[in-house]
Design a protein around this motif. Structure first.
Motif, PDB file in Angstrom:
ATOM      1  N   TYR A  33       0.833  -1.205   0.000  1.00 25.09           N
ATOM      2  CA  TYR A  33       0.000   0.000   0.000  1.00 25.09           C
ATOM      3  C   TYR A  33       0.869   1.258   0.000  1.00 25.09           C
ATOM      4  O   TYR A  33       0.621   2.201  -0.775  1.00 25.09           O
ATOM      5  CB  TYR A  33      -0.924   0.002   1.215  1.00 25.09           C
ATOM      6  N   PHE A  34       1.895   1.273   0.859  1.00 25.99           N
ATOM      7  CA  PHE A  34       2.761   2.448   0.933  1.00 25.99           C
ATOM      8  C   PHE A  34       3.533   2.653  -0.368  1.00 25.99           C
ATOM      9  O   PHE A  34       3.754   3.799  -0.786  1.00 25.99           O
ATOM     10  CB  PHE A  34       3.731   2.306   2.108  1.00 25.99           C
ATOM     11  N   ALA A  35       3.945   1.557  -1.006  1.00 29.52           N
ATOM     12  CA  ALA A  35       4.737   1.661  -2.237  1.00 29.52           C
ATOM     13  C   ALA A  35       3.900   2.061  -3.443  1.00 29.52           C
ATOM     14  O   ALA A  35       4.349   2.849  -4.285  1.00 29.52           O
ATOM     15  CB  ALA A  35       5.452   0.340  -2.510  1.00 29.52           C
ATOM     16  N   PHE A  36       2.677   1.538  -3.535  1.00 30.65           N
ATOM     17  CA  PHE A  36       1.890   1.721  -4.752  1.00 30.65           C
ATOM     18  C   PHE A  36       0.725   2.709  -4.619  1.00 30.65           C
ATOM     19  O   PHE A  36       0.178   3.134  -5.639  1.00 30.65           O
ATOM     20  CB  PHE A  36       1.347   0.370  -5.224  1.00 30.65           C
ATOM     21  N   VAL A  37       0.365   3.066  -3.389  1.00 30.94           N
ATOM     22  CA  VAL A  37      -0.771   3.972  -3.199  1.00 30.94           C
ATOM     23  C   VAL A  37      -0.363   5.229  -2.433  1.00 30.94           C
ATOM     24  O   VAL A  37      -0.587   6.357  -2.893  1.00 30.94           O
ATOM     25  CB  VAL A  37      -1.934   3.264  -2.459  1.00 30.94           C
ATOM     26  N   TYR A  38       0.237   5.043  -1.267  1.00 27.65           N
ATOM     27  CA  TYR A  38       0.565   6.176  -0.392  1.00 27.65           C
ATOM     28  C   TYR A  38       1.622   7.080  -1.008  1.00 27.65           C
ATOM     29  O   TYR A  38       1.464   8.311  -1.026  1.00 27.65           O
ATOM     30  CB  TYR A  38       1.027   5.655   0.971  1.00 27.65           C
ATOM     31  N   ALA A  39       2.697   6.502  -1.512  1.00 26.26           N
ATOM     32  CA  ALA A  39       3.778   7.311  -2.093  1.00 26.26           C
ATOM     33  C   ALA A  39       3.309   7.953  -3.404  1.00 26.26           C
ATOM     34  O   ALA A  39       2.674   7.287  -4.223  1.00 26.26           O
ATOM     35  CB  ALA A  39       5.011   6.443  -2.348  1.00 26.26           C
ATOM     36  N   PRO A  40       3.629   9.225  -3.614  1.00 27.42           N
ATOM     37  CA  PRO A  40       3.217   9.880  -4.869  1.00 27.42           C
ATOM     38  C   PRO A  40       4.010   9.343  -6.059  1.00 27.42           C
ATOM     39  O   PRO A  40       5.124   8.833  -5.901  1.00 27.42           O
ATOM     40  CB  PRO A  40       3.544  11.353  -4.614  1.00 27.42           C
ATOM     41  N   GLU A  41       3.430   9.458  -7.237  1.00 26.49           N
ATOM     42  CA  GLU A  41       4.122   9.001  -8.449  1.00 26.49           C
ATOM     43  C   GLU A  41       5.215   9.989  -8.838  1.00 26.49           C
ATOM     44  O   GLU A  41       4.989  11.203  -8.847  1.00 26.49           O
ATOM     45  CB  GLU A  41       3.120   8.842  -9.594  1.00 26.49           C
ATOM     46  N   GLU A  42       6.389   9.496  -9.150  1.00 23.58           N
ATOM     47  CA  GLU A  42       7.509  10.342  -9.561  1.00 23.58           C
ATOM     48  C   GLU A  42       7.186  10.982 -10.910  1.00 23.58           C
ATOM     49  O   GLU A  42       6.713  10.318 -11.828  1.00 23.58           O
ATOM     50  CB  GLU A  42       8.774   9.480  -9.656  1.00 23.58           C
ATOM     51  N   LYS A  43       7.414  12.297 -11.020  1.00 20.05           N
ATOM     52  CA  LYS A  43       6.960  13.054 -12.191  1.00 20.05           C
ATOM     53  C   LYS A  43       7.662  12.656 -13.475  1.00 20.05           C
ATOM     54  O   LYS A  43       7.057  12.657 -14.554  1.00 20.05           O
ATOM     55  CB  LYS A  43       7.152  14.553 -11.934  1.00 20.05           C
ATOM     56  N   VAL A  44       8.951  12.342 -13.416  1.00 17.03           N
ATOM     57  CA  VAL A  44       9.728  12.050 -14.628  1.00 17.03           C
ATOM     58  C   VAL A  44       9.654  10.571 -15.003  1.00 17.03           C
ATOM     59  O   VAL A  44       9.351  10.212 -16.143  1.00 17.03           O
ATOM     60  CB  VAL A  44      11.195  12.482 -14.453  1.00 17.03           C
ATOM     61  N   MET A  45       9.922   9.690 -14.039  1.00 16.38           N
ATOM     62  CA  MET A  45      10.004   8.256 -14.324  1.00 16.38           C
ATOM     63  C   MET A  45       8.639   7.570 -14.331  1.00 16.38           C
ATOM     64  O   MET A  45       8.474   6.513 -14.931  1.00 16.38           O
ATOM     65  CB  MET A  45      10.930   7.572 -13.309  1.00 16.38           C
ATOM     66  N   GLY A  46       7.681   8.141 -13.646  1.00 16.04           N
ATOM     67  CA  GLY A  46       6.356   7.546 -13.643  1.00 16.04           C
ATOM     68  C   GLY A  46       6.242   6.335 -12.741  1.00 16.04           C
ATOM     69  O   GLY A  46       6.988   6.164 -11.774  1.00 16.04           O
ATOM     70  N   VAL A  47       5.342   5.440 -13.098  1.00 12.62           N
ATOM     71  CA  VAL A  47       4.998   4.317 -12.232  1.00 12.62           C
ATOM     72  C   VAL A  47       6.158   3.344 -12.042  1.00 12.62           C
ATOM     73  O   VAL A  47       6.251   2.673 -11.004  1.00 12.62           O
ATOM     74  CB  VAL A  47       3.759   3.579 -12.788  1.00 12.62           C
ATOM     75  N   VAL A  48       7.070   3.234 -13.029  1.00 10.94           N
ATOM     76  CA  VAL A  48       8.171   2.277 -12.906  1.00 10.94           C
ATOM     77  C   VAL A  48       9.070   2.610 -11.717  1.00 10.94           C
ATOM     78  O   VAL A  48       9.747   1.728 -11.169  1.00 10.94           O
ATOM     79  CB  VAL A  48       8.999   2.235 -14.215  1.00 10.94           C
ATOM     80  N   GLN A  49       9.063   3.857 -11.283  1.00 11.16           N
ATOM     81  CA  GLN A  49       9.902   4.256 -10.154  1.00 11.16           C
ATOM     82  C   GLN A  49       9.504   3.552  -8.867  1.00 11.16           C
ATOM     83  O   GLN A  49      10.303   3.439  -7.935  1.00 11.16           O
ATOM     84  CB  GLN A  49       9.824   5.785  -9.976  1.00 11.16           C
ATOM     85  N   ARG A  50       8.283   3.030  -8.815  1.00 13.20           N
ATOM     86  CA  ARG A  50       7.813   2.379  -7.587  1.00 13.20           C
ATOM     87  C   ARG A  50       8.590   1.099  -7.280  1.00 13.20           C
ATOM     88  O   ARG A  50       8.541   0.603  -6.147  1.00 13.20           O
ATOM     89  CB  ARG A  50       6.303   2.113  -7.677  1.00 13.20           C
ATOM     90  N   ILE A  51       9.291   0.569  -8.263  1.00 15.84           N
ATOM     91  CA  ILE A  51      10.191  -0.555  -8.006  1.00 15.84           C
ATOM     92  C   ILE A  51      11.251  -0.165  -6.983  1.00 15.84           C
ATOM     93  O   ILE A  51      11.763  -0.997  -6.230  1.00 15.84           O
ATOM     94  CB  ILE A  51      10.858  -1.019  -9.322  1.00 15.84           C
ATOM     95  N   PHE A  52      11.562   1.113  -6.956  1.00 13.12           N
ATOM     96  CA  PHE A  52      12.584   1.673  -6.066  1.00 13.12           C
ATOM     97  C   PHE A  52      12.411   1.215  -4.621  1.00 13.12           C
ATOM     98  O   PHE A  52      13.390   0.891  -3.940  1.00 13.12           O
ATOM     99  CB  PHE A  52      12.502   3.209  -6.157  1.00 13.12           C
ATOM    100  N   TYR A  53      11.177   1.165  -4.140  1.00 11.67           N
ATOM    101  CA  TYR A  53      10.945   0.876  -2.722  1.00 11.67           C
ATOM    102  C   TYR A  53      11.384  -0.537  -2.347  1.00 11.67           C
ATOM    103  O   TYR A  53      11.921  -0.762  -1.252  1.00 11.67           O
ATOM    104  CB  TYR A  53       9.458   1.097  -2.396  1.00 11.67           C
ATOM    105  N   PHE A  54      11.186  -1.492  -3.240  1.00 10.40           N
ATOM    106  CA  PHE A  54      11.599  -2.869  -2.960  1.00 10.40           C
ATOM    107  C   PHE A  54      13.045  -3.115  -3.388  1.00 10.40           C
ATOM    108  O   PHE A  54      13.739  -3.938  -2.792  1.00 10.40           O
ATOM    109  CB  PHE A  54      10.639  -3.841  -3.655  1.00 10.40           C
ATOM    110  N   HIS A  55      13.491  -2.390  -4.403  1.00 10.05           N
ATOM    111  CA  HIS A  55      14.880  -2.479  -4.854  1.00 10.05           C
ATOM    112  C   HIS A  55      15.825  -2.014  -3.744  1.00 10.05           C
ATOM    113  O   HIS A  55      16.774  -2.718  -3.387  1.00 10.05           O
ATOM    114  CB  HIS A  55      15.051  -1.620  -6.106  1.00 10.05           C
ATOM    115  N   VAL A  56      15.549  -0.858  -3.186  1.00  9.14           N
ATOM    116  CA  VAL A  56      16.395  -0.307  -2.129  1.00  9.14           C
ATOM    117  C   VAL A  56      16.295  -1.140  -0.851  1.00  9.14           C
ATOM    118  O   VAL A  56      17.303  -1.441  -0.201  1.00  9.14           O
ATOM    119  CB  VAL A  56      16.015   1.158  -1.847  1.00  9.14           C
ATOM    120  N   ALA A  57      15.074  -1.537  -0.485  1.00  9.92           N
ATOM    121  CA  ALA A  57      14.888  -2.340   0.729  1.00  9.92           C
ATOM    122  C   ALA A  57      15.647  -3.665   0.633  1.00  9.92           C
ATOM    123  O   ALA A  57      16.263  -4.118   1.604  1.00  9.92           O
ATOM    124  CB  ALA A  57      13.403  -2.591   0.967  1.00  9.92           C
ATOM    125  N   SER A  58      15.620  -4.283  -0.542  1.00 10.38           N
ATOM    126  CA  SER A  58      16.337  -5.549  -0.743  1.00 10.38           C
ATOM    127  C   SER A  58      17.838  -5.328  -0.693  1.00 10.38           C
ATOM    128  O   SER A  58      18.579  -6.156  -0.140  1.00 10.38           O
ATOM    129  CB  SER A  58      15.944  -6.161  -2.087  1.00 10.38           C
TER     130      SER A  58
END
Length: 226
Positions: free
Chosen positions: A21-46
């Protein structure tokens, strides 16, 4: 499985949808990269969890060489397995994110290259452990290898500061270059990933301890039969 592990697994199962929910709903969409940037939350956490796992490998290896206590060898061995697992996630999610942003699945960027080298170092550790019988000498060599391999961990962490890189510097010692909601999502995802890590670490160490007891019992039975 111990009751505490069952409780922790249930807790992970409850918190994982929260992280999504926090990664795909709560966090705002990045203006330049768009929805693909949401991978960032699990990429960095891993990535953070994997690096922490290799720190645990180092600590377990040092303690095993000092104390010769099998629980530290089990800790180090389990830490390598989980570190490789989390870095596999990093190396899969990274190119998926990179392709639409950089126009390429992979570049030999310092951060990417040092991460891939660290992954290969500990894959080699696992191949070494799996290909040889469980012997005190093998555990000692593995501990030394685990300590030497750790040299690449600070290189991975500091690579974006030591060399020119196209890897984004969104989190630095000075500041966090993220929207507060994005930073909250990063911390939530990391917390859940970390909880899952420690549950898996406990379970893997318990399994290794059980395997050790079975092996000892088998050897004693063979001695009686002889």
């Amino acid at each position: 499985m111990k009751k505490i592990d069952q409780v922790l697994l249930i807790l992970v199962g409850i918190l994982m949808p929260v992280a999504l929910y926090f990664a795909f709903v709560y966090a705002p969409e990045e203006k330049v990269m768009g929805v693909v940037q949401r991978i960032f939350y699990f990429h960095v956490a891993s990535a953070w969890t994997g690096l922490l796992s290799f720190v645990i490998v180092f600590a377990g290896a040092v303690m095993y060489l000092w104390k010769k206590d099998l629980k530290y060898d089990h800790l180090s061995h389990a830490g390598v397995e989980l570190g490789v697992f989390y870095f596999t996630i990093v190396l899969i999610t990274g190119p998926i994110w990179a392709k639409p942003v950089w126009g390429a699945w992979w570049t030999w960027d310092p951060r990417l290259t040092s991460t891939f080298v660290l992954f290969l170092i500990y894959v080699a550790y696992l191949l070494f452990r799996y290909s040889l019988s469980d012997h005190p000498a093998v555990r000692t060599y593995a501990a030394v290898y685990g300590i030497v391999g750790f040299v690449d961990v600070p290189i991975v962490w500091m690579s974006i500061h030591w060399w020119r890189t196209i890897h984004p510097k969104v989190i630095t010692p000075e500041k966090v270059n993220l929207d507060p909601r994005m930073w909250t999502a990063v911390l939530v995802c990391f917390g859940v990933m970390l909880l899952l890590y420690f549950v898996l670490l406990r379970m893997r160490m318990n399994l290794e301890s059980l395997r050790e007891r079975v092996q000892v019992a088998r050897e004693k039975l063979m001695e009686k039969q002889a």
